[in-house]
Write a protein that holds these residues in place. Sequence first.
Motif, PDB file in Angstrom:
ATOM      1  N   ALA A  88      25.794  66.638  19.361  1.00 52.10           N
ATOM      2  CA  ALA A  88      25.372  66.167  20.682  1.00 52.10           C
ATOM      3  C   ALA A  88      24.199  65.196  20.571  1.00 52.10           C
ATOM      4  CB  ALA A  88      24.995  67.358  21.564  1.00 52.10           C
ATOM      5  N   VAL A 128      25.594  61.835  19.116  1.00 51.92           N
ATOM      6  CA  VAL A 128      26.387  61.135  20.129  1.00 51.92           C
ATOM      7  C   VAL A 128      25.476  60.524  21.199  1.00 51.92           C
ATOM      8  CG1 VAL A 128      28.035  61.464  22.016  1.00 51.92           C
ATOM      9  CG2 VAL A 128      28.490  62.459  19.776  1.00 51.92           C
ATOM     10  N   GLY A 129      24.466  61.285  21.611  1.00 52.47           N
ATOM     11  CA  GLY A 129      23.525  60.756  22.587  1.00 52.47           C
ATOM     12  C   GLY A 129      22.788  59.540  22.081  1.00 52.47           C
ATOM     13  N   SER A 189      18.313  67.341  24.628  1.00 53.55           N
ATOM     14  CA  SER A 189      19.237  66.259  24.959  1.00 53.55           C
ATOM     15  C   SER A 189      19.424  66.090  26.464  1.00 53.55           C
ATOM     16  CB  SER A 189      20.598  66.506  24.296  1.00 53.55           C
ATOM     17  OG  SER A 189      21.189  67.694  24.776  1.00 53.55           O
ATOM     18  N   ALA A 195      27.371  63.986  26.509  1.00 54.12           N
ATOM     19  CA  ALA A 195      26.782  64.814  25.456  1.00 54.12           C
ATOM     20  C   ALA A 195      25.869  65.885  26.040  1.00 54.12           C
ATOM     21  CB  ALA A 195      26.006  63.937  24.470  1.00 54.12           C
ATOM     22  N   SER A 196      25.128  65.519  27.079  1.00 50.39           N
ATOM     23  CA  SER A 196      24.213  66.470  27.702  1.00 50.39           C
ATOM     24  C   SER A 196      24.965  67.600  28.389  1.00 50.39           C
ATOM     25  CB  SER A 196      23.324  65.746  28.721  1.00 50.39           C
ATOM     26  OG  SER A 196      22.544  64.760  28.093  1.00 50.39           O
ATOM     27  N   TYR A 241      27.949  68.646  27.721  1.00 46.45           N
ATOM     28  CA  TYR A 241      28.550  69.479  26.672  1.00 46.45           C
ATOM     29  C   TYR A 241      27.539  70.484  26.136  1.00 46.45           C
ATOM     30  CZ  TYR A 241      30.247  70.829  22.062  1.00 46.45           C
ATOM     31  OH  TYR A 241      30.603  71.557  20.961  1.00 46.45           O
ATOM     32  N   THR A 242      26.312  70.018  25.902  1.00 40.41           N
ATOM     33  CA  THR A 242      25.282  70.904  25.367  1.00 40.41           C
ATOM     34  C   THR A 242      24.978  72.036  26.328  1.00 40.41           C
ATOM     35  OG1 THR A 242      24.277  69.083  24.129  1.00 40.41           O
ATOM     36  CG2 THR A 242      22.899  71.018  24.529  1.00 40.41           C
TER      37      THR A 242
END
Length: 334
Positions: free
Chosen positions: A161, A164-165, A273, A308-309, A311-312
């Motif tokens: 993550a 990707v961020g 993130s 990404a955020s 997902y985290t």
Amino acid sequence: MDISPKDPVPDGTGNKTEPPDQSGTPVQRLHTLVSQLPSNTIGALWILQAAFLFSIMVTLIKFLGQDLSVFQILVVRQFIMLAIVAPKILSGLPTSLATKRPGLQITRIIVATTAMLLGFTAVIEMPLADATAISFSKTFFVTLFAIWFLGETVGIHRWGATIVGFIGVLLMLRPDGEGLVDLYALFAIASAACAGLVMIVVRLLTRTDAPVTILTYQALGVGLIMLVPALMTWQAPTLEQWGLLLAVGIVSWAAQMSNIQAFKAGEATAIASLDYTRLLYATILGALVFSQWPRLETLIGAGVIIAASIYTVRREAKRGRELARAADGRGYSN
């Protein structure tokens, strides 16, 4: 036979379950509900609030920076924040100023001063969305510092993550070297490194010191450091500018407290993130206040970062529920 709200309620399987506690005010019920969430989820909620407030703060600073020096803005900001917490400090003396980690408090003051001076200068001199995007490089620093200083275990999902961020950040900068050779862009990167270290120091301090103590030392220390250069560059603010300076101090205090609570509740590498959501706020505010519209690259990068955020957050919430179920299972078997 009537069933009172506190009586067990059949759940359709022949068993009876206790209904949710409906006592207390709505605020108290909300507090109870939130307190039952996994710690990383609570930290995520706090940092999302902090991201929004920090975005408002930098927008106000950018606007004020068109006429006032960054030193003047910083010193007024710090002393307003100090005035806000003064009643609690005075009522709790000497405990409210008691710290078990004076060395860490001094470290935070120095690093935070550097981060704010460089970061606010970049915000004033660069488009808001660009300065915000570059500041996201602090995620790498947070992850590295968390491993070195906190001993946190970072799995492949969190690393993924984070990477990707940061790819999203590179997309916004158009990776042709154009954005990274600018002096103010370098200021933003250096500020990001210092901000990452500050986040880790805050995490360490919350283990021993109260949030109000942490904020008090930061507000007073940075204010004193900025006092001399502020006096040397002082310009008499207008009534409107005084109002905006007051707003900067109030919003900064609320953002700082939210940030402290975030890293008190959750692991740094799990929630850091989520700070990427500031990009969305910066893009909207930059367009509305300064007529600065983001490039296509910025919009694409924003999509990558937000994905990404999200997902985290979802993975950490799921992980928290799994750990809670596992703990319940061990308790039952014992």
